[in-house]
Enzyme design. Structure first.
Site, mmCIF file in Angstrom:
data_model
loop_
_atom_site.group_PDB
_atom_site.id
_atom_site.type_symbol
_atom_site.label_atom_id
_atom_site.label_comp_id
_atom_site.label_asym_id
_atom_site.label_seq_id
_atom_site.Cartn_x
_atom_site.Cartn_y
_atom_site.Cartn_z
ATOM 1 N N HIS A 140 0.824 -1.210 0.000
ATOM 2 C CA HIS A 140 0.000 0.000 0.000
ATOM 3 C C HIS A 140 0.859 1.262 0.000
ATOM 4 O O HIS A 140 0.350 2.352 -0.263
ATOM 5 C CB HIS A 140 -0.985 -0.005 1.169
ATOM 6 C CG HIS A 140 -0.371 0.233 2.519
ATOM 7 N ND1 HIS A 140 -0.064 -0.778 3.391
ATOM 8 C CD2 HIS A 140 -0.014 1.370 3.155
ATOM 9 C CE1 HIS A 140 0.444 -0.290 4.501
ATOM 10 N NE2 HIS A 140 0.486 1.022 4.386
ATOM 11 N N ASP A 171 0.427 -7.615 1.290
ATOM 12 C CA ASP A 171 0.813 -6.223 1.526
ATOM 13 C C ASP A 171 2.332 -6.036 1.577
ATOM 14 O O ASP A 171 2.865 -5.341 2.450
ATOM 15 C CB ASP A 171 0.174 -5.704 2.817
ATOM 16 C CG ASP A 171 0.100 -4.175 2.848
ATOM 17 O OD1 ASP A 171 0.518 -3.544 1.859
ATOM 18 O OD2 ASP A 171 -0.359 -3.624 3.873
ATOM 19 N N SER A 249 4.813 2.162 7.889
ATOM 20 C CA SER A 249 4.540 1.144 6.872
ATOM 21 C C SER A 249 5.818 0.707 6.182
ATOM 22 O O SER A 249 6.560 1.534 5.654
ATOM 23 C CB SER A 249 3.577 1.701 5.818
ATOM 24 O OG SER A 249 2.313 1.936 6.364
#
Length: 559
Positions: A140, A171, A249
């Site tokens: 993402h 992911d 992230s």
């Protein structure tokens, strides 16, 4: 116009659910003052140009970056006085040089107006170096990327990166940099084993609140099959109590030996919970890397194409012919497009998978004192692998060797980087339904706002063929030819001139090759649309010109 007119793209209502899983969104680029636009899981709604806004966290507290970036003296004393911190830091600090900051420019497709794209925006996140001159980050973090750059710790240079693979379900994304200068002094991180409960973990990355690298520590709180928000799937995951925020992230999580045991990727926001973050563990990371090395691309995680039911009720087990020593789960439905549909049948009892017995609640032994959903065994396989399944059918035991494959959903959860398909005739815009499309039309609360029949197909329907799609009239571009049809919005088309519509391409082919007097479309809710063929086709060109649309169909439908 009446008050009960159906409206397009209504603003989502205020989120009323208390518990939400969210990806650890990339930090907006302060230079351009652009936040993550239309990210369904972002805690910061997209905003347009103008004065920058504060970035509140989910508990309503503003993230305030210190103006001078100096750590308070009391904090320094606390760290120096903590022997455990010194022990961990001595192992983790050398590996921190392998953690990089990822800068990405995104250009998302516009699913509501599929012939164009949205305004680009910038974001930043974290990543780390692994062997083979490669870098791992979250999928993402580089979704719908236009340009990706990496910056090393302590460097003022940004290096252009190439995206090698994006694993939507897990992911994870893999990058590389062609410039040899980037790799000077960079050592790949080593992966550690799957940690146990209460093992120490240290999360490193570039979260919101500052520009330099950040380190937080905690312990492993839980290990189980988790819902991966971005991937819309369920895989093994770690729950930790280390403070992780937007921008973490793609950052690595280290154990007390300085080895990477996971990738930070999402967090739980709940009014009664604090510091609950989630990490992608090494088995999932290793699967992604080996999949890429084996196939030269990401092929995904296979699934068993069945829906199953627990067999915890004793009367149910007896009625199904199970003996007292037999345990398993009952198959409710089999995906017609899955390879196992040739051998498995509804009401079969799955007793074991690859020699591992399945309990009545669908779990299998994991580690000492732990159990886990048997989907974990399937996720360890690769697309194309074989698996041995033992089933009970009419009190007889059968053994099958099945080939596993990735899942094909009737309404896809992701576009996987492909632009949306569309077809236009007489102002009617036809498109295939996907989760990104529903999110574009109805906002992040599409599960509450979208038409019930579309949601029913999203949750319960299975494709009857690999290329089946749900095709809808997205909107009607108003013109003289379509008077009286203007209010048709997001309604499924079932048939064209009596022939079922299998997918968007088949519809385009049928309409383009049709030369009889009238075009007749059968829609959901027993609606019909009738247009004169010659007039409809000639009016299409004028409508395209009026709305500055380059073509009556997307490129994938032209081939």
């Amino acid at each position: 116009m009446g008050d009960n007119k159906r409206k397009r793209g209504r603003k989502p209502k205020t989120l009323k659910t208390l518990q939400t899983l969210q990806t650890l969104d990339t930090v907006p680029n302060p230079t351009n003052d652009v936040d993550l636009a239309d990210n369904p899981f972002s805690p910061h709604p997209s905003r347009r140009r103008g004065r920058p806004k504060k970035l509140p966290n989910q508990n309503g507290v503003d993230f305030a970056a210190p103006s001078d970036g100096v750590v308070p003296p009391m904090a320094l004393v606390a760290m120096e006085a903590d022997p455990e911190w010194e022990n961990v830091a001595a192992r983790v600090l050398p590996a921190m040089d392998s953690v990089v900051k990822v800068f990405c420019v995104h250009t998302e497709p516009n699913f509501s107006l599929p012939w164009q794209r949205k305004r680009q925006y910038s974001s930043s996140s974290s990543g780390f170096v692994i062997g083979g001159r490669r870098v791992l980050t979250n999928a993402h973090s580089v979704e719908h990327y236009t340009q990706v750059k990496l910056k090393k710790r302590g460097s003022d240079t940004k290096y252009l990166a190439t995206v090698l693979a994006i694993g939507t379900e897990c992911d994870i994304a893999m990058l590389t940099v062609d410039d040899d200068e980037f790799w000077q002094g960079m050592s790949p991180l080593e992966f550690g084993d799957l940690p146990t409960l209460q093992d120490s973990v240290t999360v490193v990355g570039y979260p919101i609140g500052g520009d330099t690298i950040s380190v937080t520590s905690g312990v492993v709180s839980r290990i189980e099959i988790l819902s991966y928000v971005h991937g819309s799937t369920e895989l093994l995951g770690l729950q930790i109590d280390a403070a992780i925020n937007s921008g973490n992230s793609g950052g690595p999580a280290f154990n007390d030996k300085g080895k990477c045991v996971g990738i930070a990727f999402q967090s739980l926001k709940h009014e009664d919970a604090e510091n609950i973050g989630y990490v992608i563990p090494t088995p999932v990371i290793t699967h992604f890397i080996k999949d890429y090395e084996k196939n030269g691309k990401y092929t995904g995680f296979p699934i068993l194409g069945v829906e199953w039911q627990k067999m915890e009720n004793p009367d149910l087990r007896t009625a199904m012919g199970m003996r007292p020593n037999e345990k398993g789960v009952r198959i409710r439905r089999v995906d017609p497009t899955a390879p196992e549909s040739k051998v498995l049948k509804p009401s079969d009892i799955i007793l074991s998978f690859d020699g591992v017995d399945i309990a009545n609640d669908g779990t299998v032994p994991f580690r000492h004192g732990e159990r886990i959903a048997f989907s974990y065994l399937i996720s360890q396989k690769y697309s194309g692998d074989n698996a041995a399944i033992k089933v009970l059918r009419n009190s007889d035991i059968f053994k099958f060797d099945i080939k596993l494959d990735s899942h094909k959903r009737l309404i896809p959860a992701h576009s996987k980087g492909k632009p949306p398909s569309y077809y236009i005739i007489a102002g009617f815009v036809f498109t295939a339904v996907s989760v990104p499309y529903l999110r574009s039309e109805y906002g992040k609360d599409y599960e509450l706002e979208a038409p019930v029949k579309l949601l029913d197909k999203l949750v319960h329907s299975m494709p009857q063929s690999p290329d089946e799609q749900i095709v809808v009239v997205s909107q009607v571009l108003v013109a003289d030819i379509n008077i009286g049809y203007e209010d048709i919005v997001n309604t499924q088309i079932l048939a064209f001139n009596g022939k079922p519509v299998k997918n968007l391409k088949s519809l385009a082919i049928m309409v383009e090759s049709y030369n009889d007097e009238y075009l007749k479309f059968d829609l959901e809710y027993d609606q019909i649309v009738v247009l004169r063929t010659k007039t409809a086709k000639s009016a299409t060109l004028d409508i395209l010109s009026t709305h500055c649309i380059p073509s009556s169909m997307s490129d994938d439908l032209k081939t």
